[in-house]
Design a protein around this motif. Structure first.
Motif, PDB file in Angstrom:
ATOM      1  N   ALA A  38       0.840  -1.200   0.000  1.00  0.00           N
ATOM      2  CA  ALA A  38       0.000   0.000   0.000  1.00  0.00           C
ATOM      3  C   ALA A  38       0.876   1.251   0.000  1.00  0.00           C
ATOM      4  N   VAL A  39       0.403   2.274  -0.698  1.00  0.00           N
ATOM      5  CA  VAL A  39       1.091   3.562  -0.746  1.00  0.00           C
ATOM      6  C   VAL A  39       0.371   4.500   0.210  1.00  0.00           C
ATOM      7  N   ASN A  40       1.136   5.199   1.051  1.00  0.00           N
ATOM      8  CA  ASN A  40       0.533   6.122   2.012  1.00  0.00           C
ATOM      9  C   ASN A  40       0.438   7.518   1.420  1.00  0.00           C
ATOM     10  N   ILE A  41      -0.817   7.988   1.266  1.00  0.00           N
ATOM     11  CA  ILE A  41      -1.083   9.381   0.903  1.00  0.00           C
ATOM     12  C   ILE A  41      -2.127   9.876   1.914  1.00  0.00           C
ATOM     13  N   PRO A  42      -1.689  10.563   2.985  1.00  0.00           N
ATOM     14  CA  PRO A  42      -2.653  11.029   3.982  1.00  0.00           C
ATOM     15  C   PRO A  42      -3.805  11.815   3.340  1.00  0.00           C
ATOM     16  N   LEU A  43      -5.006  11.655   3.900  1.00  0.00           N
ATOM     17  CA  LEU A  43      -6.205  12.263   3.319  1.00  0.00           C
ATOM     18  C   LEU A  43      -6.003  13.736   2.970  1.00  0.00           C
ATOM     19  N   GLY A  44      -5.372  14.489   3.848  1.00  0.00           N
ATOM     20  CA  GLY A  44      -5.168  15.919   3.608  1.00  0.00           C
ATOM     21  C   GLY A  44      -4.285  16.234   2.415  1.00  0.00           C
ATOM     22  N   LEU A  45      -3.545  15.231   1.926  1.00  0.00           N
ATOM     23  CA  LEU A  45      -2.637  15.445   0.789  1.00  0.00           C
ATOM     24  C   LEU A  45      -3.155  14.852  -0.515  1.00  0.00           C
ATOM     25  N   VAL A  46      -4.274  14.139  -0.459  1.00  0.00           N
ATOM     26  CA  VAL A  46      -4.795  13.469  -1.661  1.00  0.00           C
ATOM     27  C   VAL A  46      -4.985  14.462  -2.812  1.00  0.00           C
ATOM     28  N   GLU A  47      -5.579  15.599  -2.516  1.00  0.00           N
ATOM     29  CA  GLU A  47      -5.837  16.606  -3.557  1.00  0.00           C
ATOM     30  C   GLU A  47      -4.541  17.060  -4.225  1.00  0.00           C
TER      31      GLU A  47
END
Length: 98
Positions: A38-47
């Motif tokens: 899995a790749v971690n992209i915190p919710l706040g950085l998705v955009e």
């Protein structure tokens, strides 16, 4: 919104399927264990990091319980991405972690 259960994801991995899993939890949460690959992209950085994703690929969004990944799924779906929310999140995950 498309949904998949943790058990279905685990079964696909056991079958050797190549899955694109995005974990939208915070870095500290992921450090305690994530689904292998899995790749971690915190919710706040998705955009801000969605340019790293390809619209031709299918992604499975994961978080702790399914809420944040649901928001990420809805957002990315609205941007034209092929995304599925893993319901129940890591709380219901029984498979391997790394």
């Amino acid at each position: 919104m498309k949904e998949i259960t943790p058990k279905e994801v685990e079964n696909l991995l056991i079958q050797g399927k190549e899955l694109n899993i995005i974990d939208v939890r915070e870095v500290e949460e992921v450090a305690a264990g994530k689904i292998p690959g899995a790749v971690n992209i915190p919710l706040g950085l998705v955009e801000f990091r969605m340019s790293e994703l390809e619209k031709t690929k299918e992604y499975i969004m994961v978080c702790r319980s399914g809420g944040r990944s649901g928001r990420a799924t809805q957002f990315l779906e609205g941007q034209g991405y092929n995304v599925t929310n893993m319901t129940g999140g890591m709380l219901e995950w029984e498979g391997e972690t790394e």
